[in-house]
Motif scaffolding. Structure first.
Motif, short mmCIF file in Angstrom:
data_model
loop_
_atom_site.label_atom_id
_atom_site.label_comp_id
_atom_site.label_asym_id
_atom_site.label_seq_id
_atom_site.Cartn_x
_atom_site.Cartn_y
_atom_site.Cartn_z
N TYR A 116 31.05 -26.93 5.46
CA TYR A 116 31.57 -27.40 4.17
C TYR A 116 31.81 -26.22 3.23
CZ TYR A 116 31.59 -29.55 -0.46
OH TYR A 116 31.92 -29.91 -1.74
N LYS A 117 30.85 -25.31 3.15
CA LYS A 117 31.00 -24.16 2.26
C LYS A 117 32.18 -23.28 2.68
CE LYS A 117 26.06 -23.88 1.17
NZ LYS A 117 24.82 -23.09 1.33
N LEU A 118 32.32 -23.07 4.00
CA LEU A 118 33.42 -22.23 4.47
C LEU A 118 34.79 -22.85 4.19
CD1 LEU A 118 32.00 -20.99 7.89
CD2 LEU A 118 32.62 -19.55 5.94
N SER A 119 34.89 -24.14 4.30
CA SER A 119 36.19 -24.79 4.13
C SER A 119 36.55 -24.99 2.66
CB SER A 119 36.20 -26.14 4.85
OG SER A 119 35.25 -27.02 4.29
N THR A 120 35.53 -25.19 1.81
CA THR A 120 35.80 -25.50 0.40
C THR A 120 35.54 -24.33 -0.54
OG1 THR A 120 33.56 -26.31 0.01
CG2 THR A 120 35.18 -27.90 0.81
N PHE A 121 34.81 -23.30 -0.05
CA PHE A 121 34.39 -22.17 -0.89
C PHE A 121 33.53 -22.66 -2.06
CE2 PHE A 121 37.48 -20.22 1.67
CZ PHE A 121 37.34 -18.84 1.59
N GLU A 122 32.80 -23.74 -1.84
CA GLU A 122 31.94 -24.29 -2.87
C GLU A 122 30.49 -24.31 -2.39
OE1 GLU A 122 33.25 -28.14 -3.94
OE2 GLU A 122 35.23 -27.48 -4.65
N ILE A 123 29.58 -23.92 -3.28
CA ILE A 123 28.16 -24.11 -3.05
C ILE A 123 27.74 -25.28 -3.92
CG2 ILE A 123 25.86 -23.11 -3.27
CD1 ILE A 123 27.08 -20.39 -2.82
N GLU A 124 27.29 -26.34 -3.28
CA GLU A 124 27.03 -27.57 -4.02
C GLU A 124 25.98 -27.34 -5.10
OE1 GLU A 124 26.83 -26.83 -0.87
OE2 GLU A 124 26.77 -28.62 0.37
N LYS A 125 26.38 -27.55 -6.34
CA LYS A 125 25.49 -27.30 -7.47
C LYS A 125 24.25 -28.18 -7.42
CE LYS A 125 27.65 -24.10 -9.80
NZ LYS A 125 27.04 -22.77 -10.04
#
Length: 388
Positions: free
Chosen positions: A264-273
């Motif tokens: 998920y992080k690699l595909s979205t470049f997001e770290i879930e807050k």
């Protein structure tokens, strides 16, 4: 597992530094409209062919670039994968099956598409060192070593040394009782010494250096692509991702319970807050000498307390007594501090000394920062001794 992020990313920084220095020279010669579809992913693979007499890629870094963000993922070289019905370490895939098979394995693990790759061995230090040298290196102690089999001879003195390219290569390949840790530290110093020389070099030399890197590595890059990537990445924020693995019967295998989060992080470049804010982030380093693989294995295989995000910096912090383990807290309330102390003691069966000395705190912060880790991400810094 080596702490390879530091020296591999530093190597790529050297490439970007060279490219950035020649941007004004090339900007009118290259197509300004050239672009790469984002997000963009590439592999950085490192090997020491001459030293190990092998083509194993013991350095495997997956890098991702999106608008304003860079992700770096170090993949454990001992990770077990299955090819043709046989279990193999991932660092042997390139040698046995080729680059496409290695890319396919990493794409299957991460669920992203890899566009480019660069493969280097340490001989690149010699080539760039000869071009930009002599290279200034400071040694904390004398270095003397002779290996007739490898035709490697070193006799450097403590203090400032000006090294030729061949001497620089010998310096980064030197092995002593500090093992991978010392070797990685020397590689890092060599990289930054080369970067300092690149800053002072002429446009002509920098142009030659850029061509040298491209021509003396196995890669799929073109100069105009590097220029575009530099423009996209020079002001980007940087996140280092931890590959989810676990140790089972001395084998390094994928932690399937966490691999989805990495994808998920690699595909979205997001770290879930919501996830990040609910956990206490701990960074472990050490104040003893040991092999880098053992320290990673010990920390990650031993820690079982829920509610934490763990990262390991496998470097020795020399400015505290090795007789004790220490903990530095940042902005945690007393209840959380007490809980962290209990979990540390339960895990490592030893008491931890809380350090409140501001000088020692900032010495540790500088040490961590020098190893390219953002200290703002961590609530607790732990310095672990070897008396568990």
């Amino acid at each position: 597992m080596k702490t390879v992020i530091v020296h591999v990313f530093s190597f790529f920084l050297l490439i970007l530094l060279i490219v950035s220095s020649i941007v004004p020279f090339y900007i009118n010669l290259k197509d300004r409209e050239y672009s790469v579809d984002l997000p963009y992913y590439f592999l950085v693979l490192g090997r020491d062919e001459d030293l190990d007499n092998t083509f194993r890629t013991d350095v495997i870094i997956l890098a991702g670039l999106n608008k304003g963000k860079i992700l770096l993922l170090s993949i454990p070289r001992d990770l077990i994968v299955n090819l043709d019905g046989k279990e193999r370490k991932i660092n042997s895939v390139y040698e046995l099956y080729g680059i496409e098979s290695l890319i396919n394995e990493i794409e299957n693990l991460t669920k992203i598409s890899i566009q480019d790759y660069i493969i280097f061995d340490y001989s690149i230090f010699k080539e760039i060192g000869n071009l930009l040298g002599p290279i200034d290196i400071y040694l904390e102690k004398d270095m003397r070593y002779r290996d007739y089999h490898q035709n490697l001879y070193i006799d450097f003195k403590k203090g400032n040394n000006q090294l030729t390219g061949e001497e620089l290569l010998a310096y980064v390949r030197y092995r002593d009782d500090s093992g991978d840790i010392g070797r990685i530290d020397r590689q890092k110093k060599a990289i930054f010494a080369l970067m300092e020389e690149a800053k002072k070099a002429s446009i002509i030399k920098l142009s030659e250096a850029a061509e040298l890197v491209l021509n003396n590595t196995i890669n799929t890059f073109e100069l105009n692509k590097l220029l575009f990537l530099y423009a996209q990445g020079k002001d980007a924020t940087l996140d280092f991702l931890q590959f989810p693995y676990k140790i089972v019967d001395n084998y390094v295998i994928v932690d399937n319970s966490e691999i989805g989060n990495l994808q998920y992080k690699l595909s979205t470049f997001e770290i879930e807050k919501s996830v990040q804010d609910s956990k206490i982030w701990i960074l472990f380093t050490k104040n003893f000498k040991n092999t880098s693989y053992n320290f990673y294995t010990f920390v990650f295989s031993t820690w079982t307390s829920p509610g934490y995000q763990i990262k390991v910096l496998d470097e020795k912090f020399n400015l505290l007594s090795s007789d004790h383990s220490y903990v530095f807290f940042k902005n945690l309330d007393e209840n959380k501090k007490e809980q962290v102390m209990k979990d540390l003691k339960k895990t490592y069966k030893t008491d931890f000394i809380e350090v409140t000395d501001k000088i020692k705190y900032f010495e540790l912060i500088n040490f961590v920062s020098d190893n390219l880790i953002n200290t703002l991400d961590y609530d607790v810094l732990v310095v672990l001794n070897d008396r568990w």
